[in-house]
Design a protein around this motif. Structure first.
Motif, mmCIF file in Angstrom:
data_model
loop_
_atom_site.group_PDB
_atom_site.id
_atom_site.type_symbol
_atom_site.label_atom_id
_atom_site.label_comp_id
_atom_site.label_asym_id
_atom_site.label_seq_id
_atom_site.Cartn_x
_atom_site.Cartn_y
_atom_site.Cartn_z
ATOM 1 N N HIS A 15 0.837 -1.207 0.000
ATOM 2 C CA HIS A 15 0.000 0.000 0.000
ATOM 3 C C HIS A 15 0.871 1.256 0.000
ATOM 4 O O HIS A 15 1.639 1.502 0.933
ATOM 5 N N ARG A 159 -9.544 2.223 -4.905
ATOM 6 C CA ARG A 159 -9.913 2.925 -3.670
ATOM 7 C C ARG A 159 -11.302 3.545 -3.841
ATOM 8 O O ARG A 159 -11.521 4.299 -4.801
ATOM 9 N N ASP A 344 3.214 3.170 2.629
ATOM 10 C CA ASP A 344 2.335 4.350 2.548
ATOM 11 C C ASP A 344 3.049 5.547 1.923
ATOM 12 O O ASP A 344 2.591 6.696 2.063
HETATM 13 ZN ZN ZN Z 1 -2.439 5.289 2.658
#
Ligand code: ZN
Ligand code: RAT
Length: 414
Positions: A15, A159, A344
């Motif tokens: 991710h 998403r 991230d």
């Molecule tokens: Zn994120």
């Protein structure tokens, strides 16, 4: 040996907020983007006397200079996000002790993005990068509509926060794009929302469908979010075999004047996740959670449900003290059956520090655990360590994606 294996094993980063270079300006990189990271913007406003409006009116370079001055020059840069910039520059071969922003800028100016992408992936030992792809993003959508297909290391995840959290407003967008939806979730609207998901998951060749959720998320519940999960997202994911990634715990815009830097954290009642896993054994769930107080419960839940795979120390959890605590606890509860970290990263170069810092902690935890085993007489072999680290760095995730759920799971429904 453990340190050497952890340092050299390539990882699948499951991710990130990075983009394939084909997305042009959406892929952030270089010193100014590193400095104007929203984690650092929040920290700058602990010190600066500049107003929010004045800050947002500045150009990127000026914002970067202000952040550099407040966080690196006027105070020592010892927060995790500040330290990360320095680890990155140091690994790139720059001399950070000179504290010379302009010479750092000059160094970056010589790179071409394609070469620099390869260089960062190589330095960070990242073999694939999962993007966060939103059909609701006006800059990103046209790239997909023009037929972008990922062939390199960049993979996709669909998403869908606005679809769940902002219905029926998002319905107006779907209607504009030709889906026959109404504000009420009637049968036609449900099937059109599923058609929308199917179109985008196919177009993006998504690895999973994902959403971030507020602390109040409940399931099952008599509200739109729960209904959309039950009637649209879960049947879609089950039909196409995608995991549904839930990321609970974010309280959006607790300080809207900080823009992207203004989100906070809150605790969740994990009964919702327990119900999802128990009531939908035909679905696979990925989960990372934002509140420290929820981490132990999440680990225990993963012991109960093979259709739940937990991953990463997310956002405010991604600081060394908590990564150590969470990773240790997860290994003690789950052995190797989880994915300890994702980056991230929002800026390409951050891959370098995020993975460097995480690898240090993961290897420290593994050394302790193998050492405990050695005390019983069970000495691990090098190939076994390599196998285990590969599993933690993407193998467990790939098996979860590809694997069938235990037979008892599907029988439970019958
Ligand atoms: Zn994120
Ligand atoms: O960590 C971050 O950069 C956050 O802003 C969020 O993007 C978070 O990771 C998310 O995926 O919502």
């Amino acid at each position: 040996m453990v340190e050497q294996v952890v340092a050299s094993t390539a990882v699948d980063d499951i991710h990130t907020h990075l983009y394939d270079p084909a997305f042009g300006k959406l892929l952030l990189w270089g010193i100014d983007d590193l400095l104007v990271y929203h984690y650092l913007i929040a920290e700058t406003f602990r010190f600066t006397k500049v107003s929010y409006d004045e800050f947002w009116a500045l150009r990127l370079k000026q914002q970067a200079e202000l952040i550099w001055d407040e966080l690196f020059i006027r105070h020592s840069p010892i927060s995790e996000a500040c330290r990360g910039v320095l680890t990155t520059l140091n690994k790139l071969g720059l001399d950070v002790k000179r504290r010379d922003l302009n010479s750092i800028r000059k160094w970056f100016a010589d790179w071409k993005i394609e070469d620099y992408t390869a260089h960062c992936l190589e330095l960070a030992k990242v073999k694939s990068v999962c993007m966060t792809n939103s059909p609701f993003d006006d800059l990103e959508r046209p790239v997909w509509e023009n037929g972008f297909v990922s062939t390199g290391p960049f993979r996709s995840a669909l998403r869908i926060d606005p679809l769940l959290l902002d219905w029926p407003k998002t319905g107006q967008l779907l209607a504009k794009w030709g889906y026959k939806v109404k504000p009420q979730l009637d049968a036609k609207t449900v099937s059109e929302m599923r058609r929308f998901l199917a179109d985008w998951a196919k177009r993006m060749q998504a690895q999973y469908v994902m959403v971030s959720l507020p602390p109040e998320f409940a399931y099952p519940a008599e509200n739109e979010v729960s209904q959309i999960v039950e009637k649209i997202v879960l049947p879609h994911c089950a039909e196409f075999g995608y995991p549904f990634a839930v990321m609970p715990g974010v309280r959006r815009a607790v300080n809207p004047r900080l823009q992207l830097a203004g989100d906070g954290v809150g605790r969740n009642d994990l009964t919702a996740l327990q119900n999802l896993c128990a009531m939908h054994p035909e679905n696979k769930f990925l989960c990372t959670i934002l509140s420290r107080e929820n981490q132990h419960e999440l680990g225990v839940l993963a012991r109960k449900f093979a259709n739940l795979h937990i991953f990463g120390c997310w956002w405010f959890m991604n600081i060394p003290s908590l990564v150590d605590e969470i990773t240790r606890m997860r290994i003690e509860l789950l052995g190797l059956s989880f994915t300890p970290q994702h980056s991230d990263a929002r800026v390409l170069d951050q891959l370098i520090y995020k993975w460097d810092h995480s690898r240090t902690i993961i290897s420290r935890v593994l050394v302790d655990k193998y050492d405990d085993l050695a005390k019983t007489g069970w000495v691990v072999k090098k190939e076994e360590i390599e196998r285990d680290v590969r599993f933690l760095f993407g193998g467990a995730f790939s098996e979860f994606l590809a694997g069938k759920l235990p037979a008892s799971n599907s029988q439970a429904k019958e």
